[in-house]
Enzyme design. Structure first.
Site, PDB file in Angstrom:
ATOM      1  N   SER A  50       1.251  -1.265  -0.113  1.00  0.00           N
ATOM      2  CA  SER A  50      -0.075  -0.220   0.004  1.00  0.00           C
ATOM      3  C   SER A  50       0.706   1.434   0.043  1.00  0.00           C
ATOM      4  CB  SER A  50      -1.297  -0.140   0.863  1.00  0.00           C
ATOM      5  OG  SER A  50      -0.048  -0.025   2.907  1.00  0.00           O
ATOM      6  N   LYS A  55      -6.054   2.199   9.277  1.00  0.00           N
ATOM      7  CA  LYS A  55      -4.759   3.765   8.893  1.00  0.00           C
ATOM      8  C   LYS A  55      -5.583   5.277   9.209  1.00  0.00           C
ATOM      9  CE  LYS A  55      -2.717   1.145   5.357  1.00  0.00           C
ATOM     10  NZ  LYS A  55      -3.191   0.123   3.788  1.00  0.00           N
TER      11      LYS A  55
END
Length: 772
Positions: A677, A720
């Site tokens: 990511s 996140k």
């Protein structure tokens, strides 16, 4: 032929008795008519006719109630006894048949035809006599009820008829058989019948002897065992062991009966108990068997707790123990609802996944309390031996059941809440793969007859509610993961942590440290500063430790009588905990060139990641530092290749890769970092460094990149987002395909963050870089 003659004599009916000719015996006579008949006989020639009754129970027999063949006898002696009965001595003379019976008032008389055996004998009779004597001798040896003198007397008799009658009188025959011989007037027939009868008796005696020997052997063995047991009891008593093994076996048998085992298991337990009883106590095998039986007894087979199917109460308990965690609570309440409707449901297998300190273990304990079930916890961290799960076979020294069966024994019921803690920390080696053994435990289709190597009998785990906990799903094997229902616990927001600290942690630590609200008060501003500047975590474990530190220091101040009440504000916090450990909000203070902020997902929750790029004159080297994993290196290569292919459009020198060395660095180089990511974050930092355009400081980003610049979806968006919120970021750039995950993010976090959904790197650069 027999000699015949007729005479009339008194009749004496006999009960259960028969007299043969030449036979002398005593009779006790008590019936009135019989006494009168005897007295009449004594007046006449002492002759009387003895005939046996067909039914001994009749007191006044009629003509049809007695056998018509009897014995003409002579009364030798009469003696009156004190009880009124008369004892007579009679001698049988000849066979006779009743022709007519005259029943007088005082006694009965009969007209009889008397038969005497012939005096002569032929060769056949002689042969029959010898055969009969041989058979009778063999019978005497087997029977031992007839003396040798009797045999000697009989063997001297010359008359065949007399010999036959005398032998018949010594045989233990039924009355019907005795009467049959009495009615046999022909001497040869009588001899043949007796030979046949004695032959049968011999067979019976042989069988009796065999049975007797068998019984004797059995009795001897039993008596020997009894004797030895009594000796053992005496020895045990002398040694101070009052009950000994016998009492122990009896106690174990009672416990087996009360344990409620299935029939097959009970049969096994009783068989092992039988072995235990026979093996000496000093034998090592004795202890092994006893241990096995005690395990079978101690396991719950039928005992269960009744579920509290009150949704309102269960919801109150879950909310009382934990703040937030709505998905888990909802799943437990769904289970209870279905249980209430069906009254029977297999225990679900839940897996709580999240970073440390978010309350996975304590949540499982609360679930047990809300269901009114027993709770048992088994830690699987570091387990690398299959036998830890399935147990060891009893052939090994020190064998024990596996952790599952041990947990069931500890629970004491067949339907506990069973926590499998740290299921992602199991490993495997040459001793087997414990995660493979867990497949049977966690499969609802198989765990109704779980097989443990030690117990060796199927055990039902279908009613157990299994809850597993894990920090990282990637280390759990696929087949095992497939059997569990995954519930993710991402972490807590600041507001949730504040509520948890006020309602749970502070009260718990104050109680443990002997403090009360009258001694110590923590203001909200102090708690908020504590959360922001002294802890940086997804859970609340560090927060609890810091609160414990405050409680300890407060206790010392109160005990030393410096102060009786402490009110802790934001300003006083440093006096207790020292300088802040973290800077609240890790976002850059200003927009910088070549520095982009990425969002990472780790086993400890979400985190932010600064990616720095520097461009220096050189020969086109791409240098990657910061202890990056293979996947992150590939993301850097992909970003580098995309920028080269779009150099003209991005207003970058097309030959930048030949004139410059590019260095990509991720700080905290000692910490391994990996994952896909970071692709768009690396690309943004590269473009910023090559174009000189700064990256917006309040922007964080996450997403995977392809060689064509497409932005692909990522995982862990909730974690996140929480880390971005903690770090003070305002805008997050996320892949468009992750739009569905926005619903999982707490509303308080979603309101403070601006989410930008992108599908191409051009959109990322548009929002991330300063200027056009």
């Amino acid at each position: 032929m027999a000699n015949k003659k007729e005479m009339t004599v008194p009749l004496l009916p006999l009960r259960g008795l028969l007299v043969y000719p030449t036979m002398v015996l005593h009779l006790d006579v008590g019936r009135e008519k019989s006494v009168q008949a005897l007295e009449r006989a004594m007046i006449d020639e002492h002759l009387i006719f003895l005939a046996t009754q067909k039914d001994a129970g009749i007191d006044t027999p009629e003509e049809d109630d007695i056998y018509h063949i009897g014995t003409l006898s002579k009364v030798k002696q009469m003696l009156k006894l004190p009880n009124g009965t008369i004892r007579v001595l009679v001698e049988g003379l000849s066979r006779g048949e009743i022709i007519s019976l005259m029943d007088q008032e005082e006694f009965a008389t009969v007209k009889v035809e008397v038969f005497d055996d012939p005096d002569t004998k032929d060769l056949e009779e002689e042969a029959l006599m010898r055969s009969l004597l041989d058979y009778f001798e063999q019978y005497i040896k087997l029977s031992k009820k007839v003396s040798a003198e009797t045999y000697a007397t009989i063997s001297d008799i010359e008359e065949p008829g007399r010999m036959a009658d005398l032998i018949a009188s010594h045989l233990p025959l039924k009355m019907k058989d005795k009467q049959d011989i009495l009615e046999t007037f022909n001497v040869k027939d009588r001899l043949n019948k007796l030979i046949s009868v004695i032959n049968n008796e011999k067979e019976v005696l042989n069988l009796e002897k065999k049975i007797g020997q068998r019984v004797k052997r059995s009795m001897e063995r039993t008596q020997k065992e009894y004797y030895l047991r009594e000796q053992m009891k005496a020895i045990q008593k002398e040694l101070g062991d009052k009950e000994g093994k016998t009492g122990e076996v009896s106690t174990l048998k009672d416990k087996i009966e009360e344990a409620g085992m299935p029939d097959s298991v009970k049969e096994t337990a009783l068989k092992e108990l039988d072995r235990f009883e026979k093996i000496p106590a000093s034998s090592a095998e004795s202890a092994v068997i006893r241990n096995y039986i005690e395990w079978l007894i101690s396991l719950p087979w039928t005992k269960s707790t009744e579920d509290q199917l009150d949704l309102k109460r269960s919801e109150e308990i879950l909310n009382e123990d934990h703040y937030g965690l709505d998905k888990v609570k909802e799943r437990v309440l769904e289970y209870l609802s279905v249980q209430k409707l069906t009254q029977s449901l297999k225990g679900p297998i839940l897996c709580l996944v999240g970073p440390p300190g978010v309350g996975k273990t304590s949540l499982a304990r609360s679930v047990a309390r809300s269901l009114n079930r027993h709770f048992v916890r088994v830690s699987l961290g570091g387990v690398r031996d299959e036998s830890e799960i399935r147990g060891h076979r009893r052939t090994y020294v020190g064998a024990m059941p596996g952790r599952i069966i041990q947990g069931m024994k500890k629970a004491g019921t067949i339907n506990p809440v069973f926590l499998l803690d740290e299921i992602d920390k199991m490993s495997s080696d040459f001793r087997g793969d414990p995660s493979a053994a867990m497949l049977e435990v966690l499969d609802p289709e198989q765990n109704h007859n779980f097989s443990d190597h030690y117990i060796e009998e199927p055990y039902d785990l279908s009613k157990v509610m299994f809850i597993a906990t894990a920090n990282n799903l990637s280390t759990i094997p696929g087949p095992l993961l497939d059997r569990m229902e995954i519930i993710t616990i991402a972490g807590y927001t600041e507001l949730e942590k504040l509520h948890i600290a006020k309602e749970h942690l502070l009260n718990k630590q104050m109680k443990e440290h002997g403090l009360s609200k009258s001694n110590l008060q923590l203001r909200d501003d102090a708690l908020l500063k504590l959360i922001r500047m002294y802890t940086r975590e997804a859970g609340v474990r560090s927060l609890e430790r810091q609160i414990a530190t405050i409680c300890r220091k407060s206790a010392r101040i109160i005990v030393s009588e410096e102060q009786s009440k402490i009110v802790l504000t934001e300003k006083k916090l440093e006096d207790f905990l020292g300088k802040p450990k973290f800077r609240y909000g890790q976002a850059e203070f200003e927009d910088q060139v070549g520095v982009a902020t990425g969002l990472a997902y780790t086993a400890f929750g979400g985190d932010i990641l600064s990616i720095e790029v520097s461009v220096n004159p050189g020969k086109g080297k791409l240098i990657l530092t910061g202890k990056l994993g293979d996947v992150m290196k590939e993301s850097a290569q992909a970003a580098f290749s995309y920028i080269r292919s779009r150099a003209g459009e991005l207003k970058i020198d097309p030959e930048f890769n030949e004139k410059n060395d590019i260095h990509i660095h991720v700080p905290e180089g000692a910490v391994p970092k990996d994952g896909p990511s970071a692709g768009i974050t690396m690309a943004t930092a590269l473009v910023s460094a090559l174009t000189g355009r700064a990256v917006r400081r309040e922007v964080g980003m996450t997403g995977e990149i392809t060689l064509r610049g497409r932005v692909l979806p990522i995982g862990g968006l909730k974690e996140k987002s929480l880390s971005a919120h903690r770090a003070g970021l305002k805008t997050i750039i996320v892949p468009k395909e992750n739009e569905k995950d926005l619903d999982d993010i707490p509303e308080s976090v979603r309101e403070e963050l601006n989410y930008i959904l992108v599908s191409h790197l051009d959109e990322v650069l548009k929002h991330a870089l300063v200027g056009e």
